[in-house]
Design an enzyme around this catalytic site. Structure first.
Site, PDB file in Angstrom:
ATOM      1  N   HIS A  12       0.833  -1.202   0.000  1.00  0.00           N
ATOM      2  CA  HIS A  12       0.000   0.000   0.000  1.00  0.00           C
ATOM      3  C   HIS A  12       0.873   1.259   0.000  1.00  0.00           C
ATOM      4  O   HIS A  12       0.495   2.285  -0.562  1.00  0.00           O
ATOM      5  CB  HIS A  12      -0.914   0.001   1.233  1.00  0.00           C
ATOM      6  CG  HIS A  12      -1.927  -1.101   1.193  1.00  0.00           C
ATOM      7  ND1 HIS A  12      -3.260  -0.882   0.935  1.00  0.00           N
ATOM      8  CD2 HIS A  12      -1.794  -2.440   1.346  1.00  0.00           C
ATOM      9  CE1 HIS A  12      -3.910  -2.041   0.944  1.00  0.00           C
ATOM     10  NE2 HIS A  12      -3.033  -2.999   1.199  1.00  0.00           N
ATOM     11  N   ASP A  56      -5.510   6.006   2.031  1.00  0.00           N
ATOM     12  CA  ASP A  56      -5.816   4.635   1.640  1.00  0.00           C
ATOM     13  C   ASP A  56      -7.260   4.335   2.042  1.00  0.00           C
ATOM     14  O   ASP A  56      -7.705   4.705   3.142  1.00  0.00           O
ATOM     15  CB  ASP A  56      -4.858   3.675   2.354  1.00  0.00           C
ATOM     16  CG  ASP A  56      -4.935   2.269   1.772  1.00  0.00           C
ATOM     17  OD1 ASP A  56      -4.006   1.875   1.072  1.00  0.00           O
ATOM     18  OD2 ASP A  56      -5.963   1.570   2.020  1.00  0.00           O
ATOM     19  N   THR A  62      -5.386   0.365  -3.623  1.00  0.00           N
ATOM     20  CA  THR A  62      -4.115  -0.025  -4.231  1.00  0.00           C
ATOM     21  C   THR A  62      -4.218  -1.312  -5.031  1.00  0.00           C
ATOM     22  O   THR A  62      -3.235  -1.797  -5.555  1.00  0.00           O
ATOM     23  CB  THR A  62      -3.053  -0.179  -3.125  1.00  0.00           C
ATOM     24  OG1 THR A  62      -3.550  -1.112  -2.163  1.00  0.00           O
ATOM     25  CG2 THR A  62      -2.777   1.135  -2.441  1.00  0.00           C
ATOM     26  N   ALA A  91      14.802  -7.498  -3.060  1.00  0.00           N
ATOM     27  CA  ALA A  91      15.413  -7.108  -4.342  1.00  0.00           C
ATOM     28  C   ALA A  91      14.812  -5.800  -4.872  1.00  0.00           C
ATOM     29  O   ALA A  91      13.712  -5.414  -4.474  1.00  0.00           O
ATOM     30  CB  ALA A  91      15.159  -8.215  -5.366  1.00  0.00           C
ATOM     31  N   GLN A 144      12.756  -4.885  -7.152  1.00  0.00           N
ATOM     32  CA  GLN A 144      11.887  -5.678  -8.038  1.00  0.00           C
ATOM     33  C   GLN A 144      11.538  -4.992  -9.360  1.00  0.00           C
ATOM     34  O   GLN A 144      11.548  -5.616 -10.414  1.00  0.00           O
ATOM     35  CB  GLN A 144      10.597  -6.071  -7.295  1.00  0.00           C
ATOM     36  CG  GLN A 144       9.650  -6.888  -8.161  1.00  0.00           C
ATOM     37  CD  GLN A 144       8.567  -7.546  -7.359  1.00  0.00           C
ATOM     38  OE1 GLN A 144       8.846  -8.338  -6.475  1.00  0.00           O
ATOM     39  NE2 GLN A 144       7.322  -7.239  -7.656  1.00  0.00           N
ATOM     40  N   HIS A 197       3.318 -14.357  -5.911  1.00  0.00           N
ATOM     41  CA  HIS A 197       2.114 -14.548  -5.076  1.00  0.00           C
ATOM     42  C   HIS A 197       0.937 -13.734  -5.634  1.00  0.00           C
ATOM     43  O   HIS A 197      -0.155 -13.784  -5.082  1.00  0.00           O
ATOM     44  CB  HIS A 197       2.418 -14.106  -3.651  1.00  0.00           C
ATOM     45  CG  HIS A 197       2.618 -12.616  -3.528  1.00  0.00           C
ATOM     46  ND1 HIS A 197       3.487 -11.905  -4.328  1.00  0.00           N
ATOM     47  CD2 HIS A 197       2.036 -11.685  -2.720  1.00  0.00           C
ATOM     48  CE1 HIS A 197       3.448 -10.626  -4.008  1.00  0.00           C
ATOM     49  NE2 HIS A 197       2.575 -10.464  -3.039  1.00  0.00           N
ATOM     50  N   GLU A 247       3.457  -4.870 -12.108  1.00  0.00           N
ATOM     51  CA  GLU A 247       4.867  -4.631 -12.461  1.00  0.00           C
ATOM     52  C   GLU A 247       5.320  -5.667 -13.498  1.00  0.00           C
ATOM     53  O   GLU A 247       6.060  -5.361 -14.429  1.00  0.00           O
ATOM     54  CB  GLU A 247       5.744  -4.682 -11.205  1.00  0.00           C
ATOM     55  CG  GLU A 247       5.547  -3.462 -10.288  1.00  0.00           C
ATOM     56  CD  GLU A 247       6.035  -3.671  -8.858  1.00  0.00           C
ATOM     57  OE1 GLU A 247       6.814  -4.614  -8.611  1.00  0.00           O
ATOM     58  OE2 GLU A 247       5.617  -2.895  -7.974  1.00  0.00           O
ATOM     59  N   ASP A 256      -6.669 -10.459  -2.286  1.00  0.00           N
ATOM     60  CA  ASP A 256      -6.985 -10.276  -3.702  1.00  0.00           C
ATOM     61  C   ASP A 256      -6.116 -11.149  -4.604  1.00  0.00           C
ATOM     62  O   ASP A 256      -6.311 -11.184  -5.818  1.00  0.00           O
ATOM     63  CB  ASP A 256      -6.773  -8.804  -4.076  1.00  0.00           C
ATOM     64  CG  ASP A 256      -5.345  -8.350  -3.806  1.00  0.00           C
ATOM     65  OD1 ASP A 256      -4.704  -8.920  -2.900  1.00  0.00           O
ATOM     66  OD2 ASP A 256      -4.863  -7.433  -4.490  1.00  0.00           O
TER      67      ASP A 256
HETATM   68  C1  UDX Z   1      -0.196  -6.794  -0.202  1.00  0.00           C
HETATM   69  C2  UDX Z   1      -1.131  -7.957  -0.521  1.00  0.00           C
HETATM   70  O1  UDX Z   1      -0.441  -9.147  -0.288  1.00  0.00           O
HETATM   71  C3  UDX Z   1      -1.569  -7.853  -1.964  1.00  0.00           C
HETATM   72  O2  UDX Z   1      -2.399  -8.920  -2.250  1.00  0.00           O
HETATM   73  C4  UDX Z   1      -2.283  -6.552  -2.212  1.00  0.00           C
HETATM   74  O3  UDX Z   1      -2.615  -6.459  -3.580  1.00  0.00           O
HETATM   75  C5  UDX Z   1      -1.364  -5.409  -1.813  1.00  0.00           C
HETATM   76  O4  UDX Z   1      -0.895  -5.587  -0.481  1.00  0.00           O
HETATM   77  P1  UDX Z   1       2.325  -7.472  -0.988  1.00  0.00           P
HETATM   78  O5  UDX Z   1       2.340  -8.834  -0.442  1.00  0.00           O
HETATM   79  O6  UDX Z   1       3.233  -6.520  -0.370  1.00  0.00           O
HETATM   80  O7  UDX Z   1       0.910  -6.791  -1.061  1.00  0.00           O
HETATM   81  O8  UDX Z   1       2.614  -7.626  -2.580  1.00  0.00           O
HETATM   82  P2  UDX Z   1       2.585  -6.603  -3.750  1.00  0.00           P
HETATM   83  O9  UDX Z   1       1.282  -5.924  -3.921  1.00  0.00           O
HETATM   84  O10 UDX Z   1       3.076  -7.352  -4.913  1.00  0.00           O
HETATM   85  O11 UDX Z   1       3.641  -5.491  -3.328  1.00  0.00           O
HETATM   86  C6  UDX Z   1       4.971  -5.775  -3.057  1.00  0.00           C
HETATM   87  C7  UDX Z   1       5.824  -4.575  -3.433  1.00  0.00           C
HETATM   88  O12 UDX Z   1       7.127  -4.783  -2.894  1.00  0.00           O
HETATM   89  C8  UDX Z   1       5.978  -4.410  -4.933  1.00  0.00           C
HETATM   90  O13 UDX Z   1       5.839  -3.046  -5.291  1.00  0.00           O
HETATM   91  C9  UDX Z   1       7.383  -4.895  -5.222  1.00  0.00           C
HETATM   92  O14 UDX Z   1       8.041  -4.209  -6.265  1.00  0.00           O
HETATM   93  C10 UDX Z   1       8.084  -4.646  -3.908  1.00  0.00           C
HETATM   94  N1  UDX Z   1       9.159  -5.644  -3.698  1.00  0.00           N
HETATM   95  C11 UDX Z   1       8.856  -6.961  -3.588  1.00  0.00           C
HETATM   96  C12 UDX Z   1      10.460  -5.212  -3.647  1.00  0.00           C
HETATM   97  O15 UDX Z   1      10.751  -4.017  -3.763  1.00  0.00           O
HETATM   98  N2  UDX Z   1      11.434  -6.148  -3.452  1.00  0.00           N
HETATM   99  C13 UDX Z   1      11.182  -7.472  -3.332  1.00  0.00           C
HETATM  100  O16 UDX Z   1      12.139  -8.243  -3.166  1.00  0.00           O
HETATM  101  C14 UDX Z   1       9.831  -7.901  -3.394  1.00  0.00           C
END
Ligand code: UDX
Length: 464
Positions: A34, A127, A149, A345, A347, A362, A370, A386
């Site tokens: 978020h 949010d 988000t 990382a 990402q 996941h 992304e 989600d």
């Molecule tokens: C959570 C919920 O799990 C997700 O279902 C919902 O849509 C948003 O909130 P999260 O588990 O954090 O999200 O996953 P995601 O939404 O994919 O966000 C992760 C963020 O961390 C991404 O922006 C990704 O770029 C970043 N990230 C992830 C990194 O910078 N480095 C990493 O190694 C892994």
């Protein structure tokens, strides 16, 4: 509180109408998935001339030193106890956090309004999970916009939740997992948000609060784009009485590396340079999903057995009940020379790297968009929230990935990785992902739908 830095030159063009409405106030929900889109939005609005003030909790607080152009206002809350890890605890925390900050926020907001003058503040973007924050702002006469988000269809599920409960889809019953949800095609019952019977009430409350926050606000901002969810956006626009701004994917306008809560290990970018195009599998399960030690083992041996080069993020705390994220004995030796494991990382940059050819994810919404925007096909293994719905769309609507269903078992992991990375249908998914990447570029390019939606959003904010 320190005084806000002056907006940049570009800023003046849009948001500085004789000093009126030049400030935007933001309040993210303090979780990585978020925080990133909120900071990306901050980048977009700052580039359009708004001075940015970020209210934030102490829990998962951002680092002001990494955002020298923004002003930060810490808001004390009355929640105590250990950081939530299990998904039921995260949901309960999300429900309570706005209320826990409300009183302090109201005082701090009043002080900010006095300092900037009410007229200089365009609005608060919070949010959608922070209903009490919306209410406090409205009480002080500050217009609000809600940022969701996740995807448009995931918010449509929020609004449909009472109906889905009434019709008996929810709480989910194991015997119904594959029943189609005819009101929300192509969802099946297994794709709906559910945390079991015990958590059902608090989940309903979380959704109802988010819907109330959106309906009581002056607009909904979504990190999605027209080419990805046209039908779903149309549906939302018909259902909601507030304007909907589909301005995503936000990371295409403004990167989020600076809002990472964990230190990103950048050495993996260099490591990737040595590999041929589209040869490396990137594996990451986001910031919250946890796996059992057994699943970690099956995942590791499945990756090893696939013989595909890989870059794997094993986040601290990712393995349930274990302080150390120990990979199985012999894994390192079995994969030496073709794999890298990091704690966290960069990402966004990594998915852009030409060597990355697939993403085992996941399916958090940020990771999904992304990946889509870089033309990287996905191996989907959703955990909660989600994520199941996102995986459904990846496999069955956009057809840019395949889901790894059932028990994690090394042989099936191995086969799924090979199918994605070296199989014919993997190549077809990569080609369709390439088309989506182009569509995202068009939406975010000059005159594209997301660009126009940002223009409309800025005009709307100035008119509130
Ligand atoms: C959570 C919920 O799990 C997700 O279902 C919902 O849509 C948003 O909130 P999260 O588990 O954090 O999200 O996953 P995601 O939404 O994919 O966000 C992760 C963020 O961390 C991404 O922006 C990704 O770029 C970043 N990230 C992830 C990194 O910078 N480095 C990493 O190694 C892994």
């Amino acid at each position: 509180m320190t005084p806000p830095p002056a907006p940049t030159m570009a800023a003046e063009s849009n948001a500085n109408h004789g000093g009126r409405h030049r400030h935007v106030l933001l309040f993210p929900l303090p979780y990585q998935g978020h925080i990133n889109p909120m900071f990306r939005l901050a980048g977009v609005l700052h580039a359009r001339g708004f001075a940015v003030t970020v209210f934030h909790t102490h829990f998962n607080a951002p680092d002001p030193a990494r955002h020298p152009h923004y002003r930060f206002v810490p808001v004390p809350d009355v929640v105590s106890g250990p950081d939530p890890v299990a998904i039921e605890d995260v949901v309960a925390h999300i429900v309570s956090i706005g209320g826990a900050c409300e009183a302090a926020f109201r005082d701090l907001l009043a002080a900010v309004l006095e300092e900037y003058s009410r007229d200089a503040v365009a609005c608060l973007v919070a949010d959608a999970h922070l209903l009490p924050i919306f209410q406090a702002a409205n009480c002080l006469g500050v217009p609000t916009l809600a940022l969701r988000t996740s995807s448009a269809v995931s918010f449509a599920c929020f609004t449909a939740y009472p109906m889905l409960c009434e019709k008996g889809y929810l709480p989910v019953q194991d015997s119904q997992l594959d029943t189609p949800v005819v009101e929300l095609p192509p969802y099946r019952v297994r794709d709906l948000m559910d945390i079991g019977k015990d958590g059902h009430e608090v989940l309903c409350e979380m959704m109802a609060r988010a819907v109330a926050a959106v309906k009581g606000s002056s607009g909904l901002i979504l990190n999605t784009f027209d080419a990805l969810e046209r039908r779903e956006l149309e549906g939302l626009r018909q259902d909601l009485a507030v304007p909907v701004f589909d301005i995503g994917p936000l990371h295409k306008f403004s990167p989020a590396g600076e809002s990472s809560l964990l230190r990103q290990d950048r050495s993996c970018l260099e490591w990737l340079d040595a590999w041929p195009p589209a040869s490396v599998l990137y594996v990451s399960f986001g910031s919250l999903a946890c796996m059992s030690p057994r699943d970690l083992e099956e995942t590791a041996w499945g990756i090893a057995g696939s013989c595909v080069p890989f870059l794997w993020v094993v986040r601290p705390g990712m393995v349930r009940g274990s302080a150390h994220q120990e990979l199985p004995k012999g894994f390192e030796a079995a994969t030496r020379g073709r794999g890298m494991v990091v704690g966290w990382a960069p990402q966004e940059e990594l998915l852009r790297h030409r060597a990355v050819g697939g993403f085992w994810t996941h399916n958090g919404w940020n990771s999904t968009t992304e990946s889509v925007c870089e033309g990287v096909p996905m191996l989907c293994r959703p955990y909660f929230g989600d994520q199941m719905g996102n995986a459904r769309y990846v496999e069955h609507v956009w057809r840019v990935g395949l889901e790894l269903v059932g028990e994690l078992e090394m042989g099936r992991v191995e086969a799924a990785i090979r199918r994605l990375m070296t199989g014919r249908d993997g190549a077809e998914m990569r080609s369709r992902a390439g088309q989506l990447k182009k569509a995202a570029e068009e939406c975010t390019g000059k005159g594209g739908t997301s660009c126009l939606a940002i223009d409309k959003l800025v005009t709307h904010m100035m008119s509130l």
